[in-house]
Design a protein around this motif. Structure first.
Motif, PDB file in Angstrom:
ATOM      1  N   LEU A   1      35.202  37.884  33.896  1.00  0.00           N
ATOM      2  CA  LEU A   1      35.197  38.922  34.830  1.00  0.00           C
ATOM      3  C   LEU A   1      33.948  39.701  33.858  1.00  0.00           C
ATOM      4  O   LEU A   1      34.370  39.383  32.732  1.00  0.00           O
ATOM      5  CB  LEU A   1      36.242  39.988  35.521  1.00  0.00           C
TER       6      LEU A   1
ATOM      7  N   ASP B   1      32.930  45.384  34.475  1.00  0.00           N
ATOM      8  CA  ASP B   1      33.914  45.754  35.518  1.00  0.00           C
ATOM      9  C   ASP B   1      35.288  46.147  35.016  1.00  0.00           C
ATOM     10  O   ASP B   1      35.909  46.546  35.701  1.00  0.00           O
ATOM     11  CB  ASP B   1      33.975  44.791  36.223  1.00  0.00           C
TER      12      ASP B   1
ATOM     13  N   ASP C   1      37.019  52.765  38.184  1.00  0.00           N
ATOM     14  CA  ASP C   1      38.091  52.483  39.644  1.00  0.00           C
ATOM     15  C   ASP C   1      38.575  51.358  39.588  1.00  0.00           C
ATOM     16  O   ASP C   1      39.055  50.309  40.307  1.00  0.00           O
ATOM     17  CB  ASP C   1      36.408  52.414  40.435  1.00  0.00           C
ATOM     18  N   VAL C   2      39.001  49.994  38.588  1.00  0.00           N
ATOM     19  CA  VAL C   2      39.211  48.776  38.380  1.00  0.00           C
ATOM     20  C   VAL C   2      40.314  49.690  37.539  1.00  0.00           C
ATOM     21  O   VAL C   2      41.029  49.455  36.220  1.00  0.00           O
ATOM     22  CB  VAL C   2      38.268  48.138  38.052  1.00  0.00           C
TER      23      VAL C   2
ATOM     24  N   ILE D   1      44.260  44.362  38.235  1.00  0.00           N
ATOM     25  CA  ILE D   1      43.201  42.603  39.049  1.00  0.00           C
ATOM     26  C   ILE D   1      44.210  41.462  38.958  1.00  0.00           C
ATOM     27  O   ILE D   1      45.358  42.338  38.670  1.00  0.00           O
ATOM     28  CB  ILE D   1      42.736  42.004  37.180  1.00  0.00           C
TER      29      ILE D   1
ATOM     30  N   LYS E   1      48.725  38.866  41.121  1.00  0.00           N
ATOM     31  CA  LYS E   1      48.515  41.056  40.748  1.00  0.00           C
ATOM     32  C   LYS E   1      49.068  39.695  38.860  1.00  0.00           C
ATOM     33  O   LYS E   1      50.408  40.030  38.946  1.00  0.00           O
ATOM     34  CB  LYS E   1      49.094  41.587  40.933  1.00  0.00           C
TER      35      LYS E   1
ATOM     36  N   CYS F   1      33.798  44.429  47.080  1.00  0.00           N
ATOM     37  CA  CYS F   1      33.984  45.323  45.984  1.00  0.00           C
ATOM     38  C   CYS F   1      32.281  45.335  45.403  1.00  0.00           C
ATOM     39  O   CYS F   1      32.680  45.954  44.961  1.00  0.00           O
ATOM     40  CB  CYS F   1      34.881  44.935  45.204  1.00  0.00           C
TER      41      CYS F   1
ATOM     42  N   ARG G   1      31.274  42.789  43.412  1.00  0.00           N
ATOM     43  CA  ARG G   1      31.609  42.374  42.124  1.00  0.00           C
ATOM     44  C   ARG G   1      31.457  41.192  42.076  1.00  0.00           C
ATOM     45  O   ARG G   1      32.228  40.173  43.556  1.00  0.00           O
ATOM     46  CB  ARG G   1      33.220  42.975  41.398  1.00  0.00           C
TER      47      ARG G   1
ATOM     48  N   CYS H   1      40.025  38.096  45.777  1.00  0.00           N
ATOM     49  CA  CYS H   1      38.306  39.158  44.940  1.00  0.00           C
ATOM     50  C   CYS H   1      39.874  39.837  44.461  1.00  0.00           C
ATOM     51  O   CYS H   1      40.562  40.063  44.223  1.00  0.00           O
ATOM     52  CB  CYS H   1      38.265  40.615  45.904  1.00  0.00           C
TER      53      CYS H   1
ATOM     54  N   PHE I   1      39.023  42.564  42.146  1.00  0.00           N
ATOM     55  CA  PHE I   1      39.270  43.938  42.352  1.00  0.00           C
ATOM     56  C   PHE I   1      40.102  44.481  43.955  1.00  0.00           C
ATOM     57  O   PHE I   1      40.582  45.977  43.555  1.00  0.00           O
ATOM     58  CB  PHE I   1      38.144  44.099  42.797  1.00  0.00           C
ATOM     59  N   CYS I   2      40.347  43.412  44.353  1.00  0.00           N
ATOM     60  CA  CYS I   2      41.118  44.433  45.750  1.00  0.00           C
ATOM     61  C   CYS I   2      41.913  43.251  46.598  1.00  0.00           C
ATOM     62  O   CYS I   2      42.853  43.633  46.955  1.00  0.00           O
ATOM     63  CB  CYS I   2      40.147  44.749  46.875  1.00  0.00           C
TER      64      CYS I   2
END
Ligand SMILES: [Zn+2]
Ligand SMILES: [Zn+2]
Length: 151
Positions: free
Chosen positions: A31, A35, A40-41, A44, A52, A124, A126, A141, A143-144
């Motif tokens: 990554l 980021d 806002d991150v 992960i 996660k 995202c 990214r 993703c 990030f989400c």
């Protein structure tokens, strides 16, 4: 009592990506440093298994952290004995500190693992780097956690 005993810097590759490893599936991914630092991150998701995890340190990072801790402890113990040696010079029991302990070598962390492709996640806006096969069989993703089938 907390004292920082050293900073471990994880090198980024030529594109500014940092190597991470998922402790749940064992896969490597990368990554962007910016980021990871972005406000806002917060969480992960592993792009490979979609789960996660709390941390994504590679084995190299964990080993280096352990070695740094061990070296630090050995040197502190040596310092204490050195002081005792000085103090005990004229007493009945004399203490000799002996040789300074050998430092265990602290190997630098590799940023390697070749054959990784950049995947852009429009949800995202990214990017992440994963092994090429995840482009074919799909990834998540980071990030989400949204699933992308083949990309
Ligand atoms: Zn995983
Ligand atoms: Zn996303």
């Amino acid at each position: 009592m907390s004292e920082q005993i050293g900073v471990i810097s994880i090198p980024a590759d030529e594109d500014g990506f940092v190597l991470m490893q998922c402790p749940l599936c064992g896969e490597f991914f990368k990554l962007r440093t910016e980021d990871l630092k972005a406000e806002d991150v917060i969480e992960i998701w592993c792009p490979c298994c979609g789960l996660k995890s709390e941390t994504y340190f590679t084995k190299d990072v964990i080993e280096l952290a352990l070695k740094k801790t061990e070296n630090y402890a050995m040197e502190r113990i040596y310092d204490v004995f050195k002081k005792l040696e000085r103090k005990s010079r004229n007493s009945l029991v004399s203490i000799k500190a002996g040789k300074k302990p050998m430092r265990r070598e602290e190997y630098p962390i590799r940023s390697g693992i070749e054959n990784m492709d950049i995947t852009h996640y429009p949800c995202c806006n990214r990017e992440a780097k994963t092994k090429a096969m995840y482009k074919i069989c799909g990834s998540y993703c980071p990030f989400c956690g949204v699933r992308y089938d083949e990309y």
